[in-house]
Motif scaffolding. Structure first.
Motif, mmCIF file in Angstrom:
data_model
loop_
_atom_site.group_PDB
_atom_site.id
_atom_site.type_symbol
_atom_site.label_atom_id
_atom_site.label_comp_id
_atom_site.label_asym_id
_atom_site.label_seq_id
_atom_site.Cartn_x
_atom_site.Cartn_y
_atom_site.Cartn_z
ATOM 1 N N ILE A 1 0.840 -1.203 0.000
ATOM 2 C CA ILE A 1 0.000 0.000 0.000
ATOM 3 C C ILE A 1 0.868 1.244 0.000
ATOM 4 O O ILE A 1 0.609 2.202 -0.738
ATOM 5 C CB ILE A 1 -0.954 0.000 1.214
ATOM 6 C CG1 ILE A 1 -2.029 -1.072 1.048
ATOM 7 C CG2 ILE A 1 -1.598 1.365 1.412
ATOM 8 C CD1 ILE A 1 -2.856 -1.326 2.290
ATOM 9 N N PHE A 2 1.911 1.245 0.814
ATOM 10 C CA PHE A 2 2.801 2.412 0.882
ATOM 11 C C PHE A 2 3.554 2.615 -0.420
ATOM 12 O O PHE A 2 3.724 3.744 -0.870
ATOM 13 C CB PHE A 2 3.782 2.281 2.042
ATOM 14 C CG PHE A 2 3.139 2.447 3.395
ATOM 15 C CD1 PHE A 2 2.031 3.244 3.570
ATOM 16 C CD2 PHE A 2 3.656 1.799 4.494
ATOM 17 C CE1 PHE A 2 1.437 3.401 4.802
ATOM 18 C CE2 PHE A 2 3.086 1.953 5.739
ATOM 19 C CZ PHE A 2 1.971 2.748 5.899
ATOM 20 N N GLU A 3 4.027 1.546 -1.037
ATOM 21 C CA GLU A 3 4.730 1.661 -2.319
ATOM 22 C C GLU A 3 3.801 2.194 -3.399
ATOM 23 O O GLU A 3 4.214 2.969 -4.252
ATOM 24 C CB GLU A 3 5.310 0.309 -2.729
ATOM 25 C CG GLU A 3 6.521 -0.094 -1.931
ATOM 26 C CD GLU A 3 7.059 -1.462 -2.307
ATOM 27 O OE1 GLU A 3 6.457 -2.139 -3.175
ATOM 28 O OE2 GLU A 3 8.073 -1.859 -1.727
ATOM 29 N N LYS A 4 2.550 1.769 -3.347
ATOM 30 C CA LYS A 4 1.566 2.248 -4.321
ATOM 31 C C LYS A 4 1.293 3.743 -4.128
ATOM 32 O O LYS A 4 1.173 4.487 -5.093
ATOM 33 C CB LYS A 4 0.278 1.454 -4.159
ATOM 34 C CG LYS A 4 -0.731 1.658 -5.232
ATOM 35 C CD LYS A 4 -1.962 0.828 -4.912
ATOM 36 C CE LYS A 4 -2.576 0.258 -6.146
ATOM 37 N NZ LYS A 4 -3.780 -0.523 -5.851
ATOM 38 N N GLU A 5 1.209 4.189 -2.882
ATOM 39 C CA GLU A 5 0.907 5.589 -2.587
ATOM 40 C C GLU A 5 2.081 6.508 -2.917
ATOM 41 O O GLU A 5 1.914 7.519 -3.572
ATOM 42 C CB GLU A 5 0.539 5.743 -1.103
ATOM 43 C CG GLU A 5 0.325 7.160 -0.657
ATOM 44 C CD GLU A 5 -0.906 7.810 -1.271
ATOM 45 O OE1 GLU A 5 -0.949 9.051 -1.277
ATOM 46 O OE2 GLU A 5 -1.814 7.103 -1.740
ATOM 47 N N LYS B 1 7.577 4.609 -4.548
ATOM 48 C CA LYS B 1 8.992 4.245 -4.417
ATOM 49 C C LYS B 1 9.159 3.202 -3.326
ATOM 50 O O LYS B 1 8.270 2.958 -2.524
ATOM 51 C CB LYS B 1 9.829 5.481 -4.050
ATOM 52 C CG LYS B 1 9.819 6.554 -5.095
ATOM 53 C CD LYS B 1 10.633 7.711 -4.633
ATOM 54 C CE LYS B 1 10.554 8.844 -5.654
ATOM 55 N NZ LYS B 1 11.232 10.017 -5.193
ATOM 56 N N ASP B 2 10.340 2.649 -3.287
ATOM 57 C CA ASP B 2 10.688 1.673 -2.260
ATOM 58 C C ASP B 2 11.254 2.439 -1.060
ATOM 59 O O ASP B 2 12.460 2.618 -0.955
ATOM 60 C CB ASP B 2 11.701 0.681 -2.831
ATOM 61 C CG ASP B 2 12.049 -0.401 -1.853
ATOM 62 O OD1 ASP B 2 11.198 -0.758 -1.025
ATOM 63 O OD2 ASP B 2 13.187 -0.909 -1.916
ATOM 64 N N ILE B 3 10.376 2.880 -0.173
ATOM 65 C CA ILE B 3 10.819 3.684 0.968
ATOM 66 C C ILE B 3 11.099 2.798 2.177
ATOM 67 O O ILE B 3 12.064 3.018 2.890
ATOM 68 C CB ILE B 3 9.749 4.737 1.316
ATOM 69 C CG1 ILE B 3 9.635 5.712 0.171
ATOM 70 C CG2 ILE B 3 10.102 5.470 2.602
ATOM 71 C CD1 ILE B 3 8.558 6.718 0.337
ATOM 72 N N ILE B 4 10.243 1.804 2.402
ATOM 73 C CA ILE B 4 10.450 0.907 3.536
ATOM 74 C C ILE B 4 10.567 -0.523 3.047
ATOM 75 O O ILE B 4 9.951 -0.921 2.060
ATOM 76 C CB ILE B 4 9.331 1.039 4.583
ATOM 77 C CG1 ILE B 4 7.964 0.713 3.983
ATOM 78 C CG2 ILE B 4 9.329 2.406 5.221
ATOM 79 C CD1 ILE B 4 6.863 0.595 5.013
#
Length: 106
Positions: A90-94, A97-100
């Motif tokens: 979900i975070f990568e979609k939002e 990028k690869d943040i975590i």
């Protein structure tokens, strides 16, 4: 009033930037893009995860590509533990990028 073809006020200069482009360049020059994306992710926690989860979350921060989440509800902590890959997706979609790479529940 008609503009002439060679009139500099009638044409947009090729070296002009939009505000968004200027901010993006600034973040890249000062190497702040990663930190900006991390802050954006932490700020969007409630929007992405929902109000009920955000209400039971005490602390939230990112360090070394790990998202640390302090949860004050044992059942919620167990649900989040089982949903770690989906949360990262979900975070990568939002953010795009690869943040975590990992989620640590406290």
């Amino acid at each position: 009033m008609k503009y002439k073809k060679n009139d500099p006020t009638s044409q947009r200069r090729s070296n002009t930037y939009t505000v968004g482009e200027a901010i993006k360049d600034l973040l890249n020059v000062y190497r702040l893009q990663g930190k900006f994306d991390e802050t954006r992710l932490v700020d969007s926690w409630e929007q992405l995860m929902g109000k009920s989860i955000a209400a039971r979350t005490n602390k939230l921060f990112i360090k070394d590509k790990k998202l640390f989440v302090q949860v004050n509800s044992a059942p919620l902590k167990n649900e989040l533990k089982l949903s770690k890959p989906k949360i990262i997706e979900i975070f990568e979609k939002e953010i795009g990028k690869d943040i975590i790479n990992e989620i640590v529940l406290l």
